[in-house]
Write a protein that holds these residues in place. Structure first.
Motif, PDB file in Angstrom:
ATOM      1  N   LYS A   6       0.876  -1.168   0.000  1.00 28.91           N
ATOM      2  CA  LYS A   6       0.000   0.000   0.000  1.00 28.91           C
ATOM      3  C   LYS A   6       0.909   1.213   0.000  1.00 28.91           C
ATOM      4  CE  LYS A   6      -4.291   1.511   2.012  1.00 28.91           C
ATOM      5  NZ  LYS A   6      -5.329   1.232   3.007  1.00 28.91           N
ATOM      6  N   GLY A   7       0.696   2.123  -0.956  1.00 29.07           N
ATOM      7  CA  GLY A   7       1.571   3.284  -1.020  1.00 29.07           C
ATOM      8  C   GLY A   7       1.005   4.383  -1.888  1.00 29.07           C
ATOM      9  N   ASP A  17      -2.611   6.753  -5.422  1.00 29.11           N
ATOM     10  CA  ASP A  17      -2.676   5.831  -4.283  1.00 29.11           C
ATOM     11  C   ASP A  17      -2.942   4.435  -4.833  1.00 29.11           C
ATOM     12  OD1 ASP A  17      -2.620   7.830  -2.022  1.00 29.11           O
ATOM     13  OD2 ASP A  17      -4.395   8.525  -3.102  1.00 29.11           O
ATOM     14  N   ILE A  18      -2.160   3.477  -4.352  1.00 37.85           N
ATOM     15  CA  ILE A  18      -2.294   2.100  -4.822  1.00 37.85           C
ATOM     16  C   ILE A  18      -2.298   1.139  -3.645  1.00 37.85           C
ATOM     17  CG2 ILE A  18      -1.044   0.222  -6.003  1.00 37.85           C
ATOM     18  CD1 ILE A  18      -0.288   2.210  -8.157  1.00 37.85           C
ATOM     19  N   SER A  19      -3.182   0.168  -3.725  1.00 39.43           N
ATOM     20  CA  SER A  19      -3.222  -0.946  -2.786  1.00 39.43           C
ATOM     21  C   SER A  19      -3.190  -2.223  -3.617  1.00 39.43           C
ATOM     22  CB  SER A  19      -4.496  -0.875  -1.943  1.00 39.43           C
ATOM     23  OG  SER A  19      -4.563  -1.972  -1.073  1.00 39.43           O
ATOM     24  N   LEU A  20      -2.282  -3.136  -3.278  1.00 37.71           N
ATOM     25  CA  LEU A  20      -2.099  -4.361  -4.051  1.00 37.71           C
ATOM     26  C   LEU A  20      -2.028  -5.570  -3.134  1.00 37.71           C
ATOM     27  CD1 LEU A  20      -1.333  -5.911  -6.716  1.00 37.71           C
ATOM     28  CD2 LEU A  20       1.059  -5.361  -6.172  1.00 37.71           C
ATOM     29  N   ASP A  21      -2.745  -6.614  -3.498  1.00 37.18           N
ATOM     30  CA  ASP A  21      -2.662  -7.905  -2.817  1.00 37.18           C
ATOM     31  C   ASP A  21      -2.507  -8.966  -3.900  1.00 37.18           C
ATOM     32  OD1 ASP A  21      -3.099 -10.352  -1.483  1.00 37.18           O
ATOM     33  OD2 ASP A  21      -4.409  -9.398  -0.009  1.00 37.18           O
ATOM     34  N   TYR A  27     -10.793  -5.656  -7.614  1.00 34.38           N
ATOM     35  CA  TYR A  27     -10.140  -4.457  -8.131  1.00 34.38           C
ATOM     36  C   TYR A  27     -11.093  -3.276  -8.225  1.00 34.38           C
ATOM     37  CZ  TYR A  27     -12.133  -5.810 -12.674  1.00 34.38           C
ATOM     38  OH  TYR A  27     -12.980  -6.161 -13.692  1.00 34.38           O
ATOM     39  N   SER A  28     -10.491  -2.101  -8.135  1.00 27.35           N
ATOM     40  CA  SER A  28     -11.187  -0.837  -8.292  1.00 27.35           C
ATOM     41  C   SER A  28     -10.188   0.146  -8.892  1.00 27.35           C
ATOM     42  CB  SER A  28     -11.686  -0.331  -6.930  1.00 27.35           C
ATOM     43  OG  SER A  28     -12.195   0.973  -7.042  1.00 27.35           O
ATOM     44  N   GLY A  50      -5.508  -8.388  -6.605  1.00 25.04           N
ATOM     45  CA  GLY A  50      -6.269  -7.492  -5.753  1.00 25.04           C
ATOM     46  C   GLY A  50      -5.659  -6.108  -5.901  1.00 25.04           C
ATOM     47  N   LEU A  51      -6.299  -5.244  -6.654  1.00 29.28           N
ATOM     48  CA  LEU A  51      -5.674  -3.971  -7.010  1.00 29.28           C
ATOM     49  C   LEU A  51      -6.655  -2.821  -6.888  1.00 29.28           C
ATOM     50  CD1 LEU A  51      -3.217  -2.451  -8.194  1.00 29.28           C
ATOM     51  CD2 LEU A  51      -4.106  -3.010 -10.477  1.00 29.28           C
ATOM     52  N   GLU A  52      -6.230  -1.803  -6.182  1.00 29.68           N
ATOM     53  CA  GLU A  52      -6.989  -0.562  -6.122  1.00 29.68           C
ATOM     54  C   GLU A  52      -6.067   0.562  -6.541  1.00 29.68           C
ATOM     55  OE1 GLU A  52      -9.487   2.249  -2.976  1.00 29.68           O
ATOM     56  OE2 GLU A  52      -8.963   0.193  -2.421  1.00 29.68           O
TER      57      GLU A  52
END
Length: 193
Positions: A6-7, A17-21, A27-28, A50-52
């Protein structure tokens, strides 16, 4: 082992802003650039990531800064989420047809950044998106994820189809390279930087 990141990246030109799993699918995507959103949605869906992504930028000038900065942060996200790289297959490749277009992607997730790219587009734009930005995205991603990335167009045609085949093949090759297959580090050097 948690393979997440997350960063953010904040400049005078963009806020991203990105969140990755890597091990959870959802995803969004919202960058304010319709065609780019579509490509990133294809990427997340076909890679089962898993990506935002939330991005805003100086799109009143053009889309360059937003696309490049998203590539930078996405590359960093995948590099960091992969952790010490222990157990990953390291290599991945996939070929995707999209009607008349055929694009292949080959990846070495081995700490040596490089981009080989030969996509050609029949139009300069798809909607209001400059197709030259596809290369800028992949370059930013490759160098920040520290991957060796080859994107090879075997057959071209419609610009949208070529781009879509590239993002889908990239997603599947990246998923393959990041798949955990054993408990060893796939390097005789004993390290993947």
């Amino acid at each position: 082992m948690s393979r997440q990141f997350k960063g953010s990246r904040s400049t005078k030109e963009t806020q991203i802003d990105i969140s990755l799993d890597l091990d959870k699918y959802d995803y969004s995507i919202s960058t304010g650039i319709g065609f780019f959103d579509h490509m990133l949605e294809l990427f997340a869906h076909h890679g089962s990531f898993g990506l935002e992504v939330k991005a805003s930028g100086d799109t009143h000038i053009d889309f360059h800064h937003t696309v490049e900065d998203a590539g930078i942060l996405l590359g960093q996200a995948f590099y960091n989420a992969a952790g010490d790289k222990k157990g990953i297959k390291r290599y991945g490749f996939f070929k995707v047809p999209m009607d008349e277009a055929l694009v292949e992607c080959i990846i070495d997730f081995g700490g040596r950044p490089y981009l080989s790219y030969n996509l050609e587009f029949s139009t300069q734009k798809c909607g209001d998106f400059d197709m030259e930005l596809v290369e800028e995205f992949f370059r930013a991603f490759a160098y920040n994820a520290k991957i060796n990335l080859h994107i090879i167009m075997h057959k071209g045609g419609n610009s949208h189809h070529v781009s879509e085949a590239a993002f889908k093949s990239f997603a599947r090759a990246l998923r393959d390279a990041l798949t955990i297959e054993n408990d060893r580090l796939m390097s005789t050097k004993g390290i993947i930087e």
